[in-house]
Design a protein around this motif. Structure first.
Motif, PDB file in Angstrom:
ATOM      1  N   THR A 146       0.835  -1.196   0.000  1.00 51.98           N
ATOM      2  CA  THR A 146       0.000   0.000   0.000  1.00 51.98           C
ATOM      3  C   THR A 146       0.876   1.255   0.000  1.00 51.98           C
ATOM      4  OG1 THR A 146      -1.777  -1.166   1.139  1.00 51.98           O
ATOM      5  CG2 THR A 146      -1.812   1.247   1.246  1.00 51.98           C
ATOM      6  N   ALA A 147       1.899   1.272   0.831  1.00 49.55           N
ATOM      7  CA  ALA A 147       2.799   2.426   0.883  1.00 49.55           C
ATOM      8  C   ALA A 147       3.455   2.657  -0.470  1.00 49.55           C
ATOM      9  CB  ALA A 147       3.861   2.213   1.970  1.00 49.55           C
ATOM     10  N   GLU A 148       3.908   1.583  -1.104  1.00 49.24           N
ATOM     11  CA  GLU A 148       4.547   1.720  -2.422  1.00 49.24           C
ATOM     12  C   GLU A 148       3.562   2.268  -3.450  1.00 49.24           C
ATOM     13  OE1 GLU A 148       6.102  -2.197  -3.202  1.00 49.24           O
ATOM     14  OE2 GLU A 148       7.828  -1.886  -1.882  1.00 49.24           O
ATOM     15  N   ASP A 149       2.352   1.735  -3.456  1.00 45.98           N
ATOM     16  CA  ASP A 149       1.339   2.215  -4.405  1.00 45.98           C
ATOM     17  C   ASP A 149       1.007   3.685  -4.163  1.00 45.98           C
ATOM     18  OD1 ASP A 149       1.161  -0.226  -5.708  1.00 45.98           O
ATOM     19  OD2 ASP A 149      -0.619  -0.882  -4.610  1.00 45.98           O
ATOM     20  N   LYS A 198      11.994   3.843  -6.735  1.00 47.53           N
ATOM     21  CA  LYS A 198      12.325   2.412  -6.676  1.00 47.53           C
ATOM     22  C   LYS A 198      11.115   1.560  -7.084  1.00 47.53           C
ATOM     23  CE  LYS A 198      13.758  -1.171  -3.426  1.00 47.53           C
ATOM     24  NZ  LYS A 198      14.057  -1.493  -2.029  1.00 47.53           N
ATOM     25  N   SER A 199       9.945   1.909  -6.577  1.00 46.04           N
ATOM     26  CA  SER A 199       8.727   1.156  -6.888  1.00 46.04           C
ATOM     27  C   SER A 199       8.382   1.260  -8.370  1.00 46.04           C
ATOM     28  CB  SER A 199       7.551   1.670  -6.053  1.00 46.04           C
ATOM     29  OG  SER A 199       7.799   1.469  -4.696  1.00 46.04           O
ATOM     30  N   ARG A 200       8.516   2.463  -8.909  1.00 49.20           N
ATOM     31  CA  ARG A 200       8.216   2.671 -10.328  1.00 49.20           C
ATOM     32  C   ARG A 200       9.175   1.849 -11.198  1.00 49.20           C
ATOM     33  NH1 ARG A 200       8.080   7.629 -10.147  1.00 49.20           N
ATOM     34  NH2 ARG A 200       5.838   7.847 -10.046  1.00 49.20           N
ATOM     35  N   ARG A 201      10.448   1.833 -10.818  1.00 51.69           N
ATOM     36  CA  ARG A 201      11.437   1.076 -11.597  1.00 51.69           C
ATOM     37  C   ARG A 201      11.134  -0.421 -11.541  1.00 51.69           C
ATOM     38  NH1 ARG A 201      13.463   0.357 -15.957  1.00 51.69           N
ATOM     39  NH2 ARG A 201      15.498  -0.602 -16.036  1.00 51.69           N
ATOM     40  N   ARG A 202      10.757  -0.941 -10.383  1.00 48.59           N
ATOM     41  CA  ARG A 202      10.389  -2.355 -10.260  1.00 48.59           C
ATOM     42  C   ARG A 202       9.218  -2.670 -11.186  1.00 48.59           C
ATOM     43  NH1 ARG A 202      12.258  -4.991  -5.621  1.00 48.59           N
ATOM     44  NH2 ARG A 202      10.430  -6.336  -5.567  1.00 48.59           N
ATOM     45  N   HIS A 203       8.220  -1.801 -11.172  1.00 53.50           N
ATOM     46  CA  HIS A 203       7.042  -1.986 -12.020  1.00 53.50           C
ATOM     47  C   HIS A 203       7.452  -1.992 -13.495  1.00 53.50           C
ATOM     48  CE1 HIS A 203       2.706  -1.585 -12.955  1.00 53.50           C
ATOM     49  NE2 HIS A 203       3.176  -1.008 -14.037  1.00 53.50           N
ATOM     50  N   GLY A 263       0.784  -6.341  -9.562  1.00 54.91           N
ATOM     51  CA  GLY A 263       0.822  -7.313  -8.479  1.00 54.91           C
ATOM     52  C   GLY A 263       2.195  -7.920  -8.268  1.00 54.91           C
ATOM     53  N   ILE A 264       2.857  -8.257  -9.360  1.00 51.61           N
ATOM     54  CA  ILE A 264       4.152  -8.936  -9.282  1.00 51.61           C
ATOM     55  C   ILE A 264       5.222  -8.047  -8.675  1.00 51.61           C
ATOM     56  CG2 ILE A 264       6.017  -9.950 -10.662  1.00 51.61           C
ATOM     57  CD1 ILE A 264       3.802 -10.862 -12.658  1.00 51.61           C
ATOM     58  N   GLU A 265       5.205  -6.762  -9.006  1.00 49.33           N
ATOM     59  CA  GLU A 265       6.275  -5.853  -8.568  1.00 49.33           C
ATOM     60  C   GLU A 265       6.481  -5.859  -7.064  1.00 49.33           C
ATOM     61  OE1 GLU A 265       5.458  -1.463  -8.233  1.00 49.33           O
ATOM     62  OE2 GLU A 265       3.690  -2.041  -9.387  1.00 49.33           O
ATOM     63  N   HIS A 266       5.442  -6.134  -6.309  1.00 49.63           N
ATOM     64  CA  HIS A 266       5.537  -6.093  -4.852  1.00 49.63           C
ATOM     65  C   HIS A 266       6.108  -7.381  -4.262  1.00 49.63           C
ATOM     66  CE1 HIS A 266       3.318  -2.379  -4.822  1.00 49.63           C
ATOM     67  NE2 HIS A 266       2.331  -2.929  -5.489  1.00 49.63           N
ATOM     68  N   HIS A 267       6.184  -8.428  -5.062  1.00 51.03           N
ATOM     69  CA  HIS A 267       6.548  -9.732  -4.515  1.00 51.03           C
ATOM     70  C   HIS A 267       7.807 -10.337  -5.107  1.00 51.03           C
ATOM     71  CE1 HIS A 267       2.736  -9.742  -2.427  1.00 51.03           C
ATOM     72  NE2 HIS A 267       2.180  -9.326  -3.541  1.00 51.03           N
ATOM     73  N   VAL A 268       8.428  -9.642  -6.013  1.00 45.14           N
ATOM     74  CA  VAL A 268       9.612 -10.187  -6.666  1.00 45.14           C
ATOM     75  C   VAL A 268      10.872  -9.729  -5.921  1.00 45.14           C
ATOM     76  CG1 VAL A 268       9.796  -8.282  -8.336  1.00 45.14           C
ATOM     77  CG2 VAL A 268      10.713 -10.517  -8.929  1.00 45.14           C
ATOM     78  N   SER A 269      11.802 -10.659  -5.746  1.00 47.48           N
ATOM     79  CA  SER A 269      13.043 -10.331  -5.042  1.00 47.48           C
ATOM     80  C   SER A 269      13.951  -9.493  -5.935  1.00 47.48           C
ATOM     81  CB  SER A 269      13.783 -11.618  -4.657  1.00 47.48           C
ATOM     82  OG  SER A 269      14.270 -12.261  -5.829  1.00 47.48           O
TER      83      SER A 269
END
Length: 125
Positions: free
Chosen positions: A8-11, A75-80, A103-109
Motif C-alpha cells: 500500500t505504501a509503495e502504491d 524504486k517502486s516505479r522502476r520495479r514496475h 501485483g508482481i512488482e511487490h513480490h519479486v526479489s
C-alpha cells in the motif's frame, strides 16, 4: 499484514508522485479517486505515510513526498517498469502486462528482478 502495508505504501507514494507531476500537487480527494476508496481510507493511509517519514501534509493541504518517499516512489516505479517490460517482451498484451506487473512488482526479489531485466534485454535483441 506488514507485506500488505508495504504494498500500500509503495502504491501510494507512486500515486502521490504521479499526481504531483500531472497536476502540480496531490490532494486526498485525488488519491481517493485514483484508488476508488473513501476519503477516510486515504486519510488513514496518508497518516501512516507521514508516521513512516514518507510523506508530509497539513490539514486541508496537499500531500507531498519527503525525500525518503521520493526514493521509494522511484524504486517502486522502476520495479514496475522492469516487470512490465519483461511481460511485454514475452508477448503479453499491454493491458494484461500493466495489470499483472502491478501485483508482481511487490513480490519479486531483487535477485529475480535483476534476472528479469537482463533477460528482457536479451529477448529484445
Amino acid at each position: 499484514r506488514s507485506d500488505h502495508s508495504r504494498e500500500t505504501a509503495e502504491d501510494y507514494v507512486e500515486a502521490i508522485d504521479d499526481l504531483a507531476a500531472e497536476r502540480g500537487q496531490c490532494r486526498v480527494v485525488d488519491l481517493a479517486r485514483r484508488f476508488d476508496v473513501s476519503h477516510v481510507t486515504v486519510t488513514k493511509t496518508v497518516a501512516r505515510l507521514v508516521r513512516d517519514g514518507l510523506a508530509q501534509t497539513e490539514p486541508y493541504g496537499p500531500v507531498e513526498l519527503t525525500s525518503k518517499g521520493q526514493r521509494l516512489a522511484k524504486k517502486s516505479r522502476r520495479r514496475h517498469e522492469i516487470v512490465q517490460e519483461f511481460l511485454l517482451a514475452l508477448g503479453v498484451s499491454e493491458r494484461t502486462a500493466a495489470i499483472d506487473a502491478e501485483g508482481i512488482e511487490h513480490h519479486v526479489s531483487a535477485e529475480t528482478l535483476e534476472k528479469l531485466r537482463k533477460l528482457t534485454l536479451q529477448l529484445r535483441k
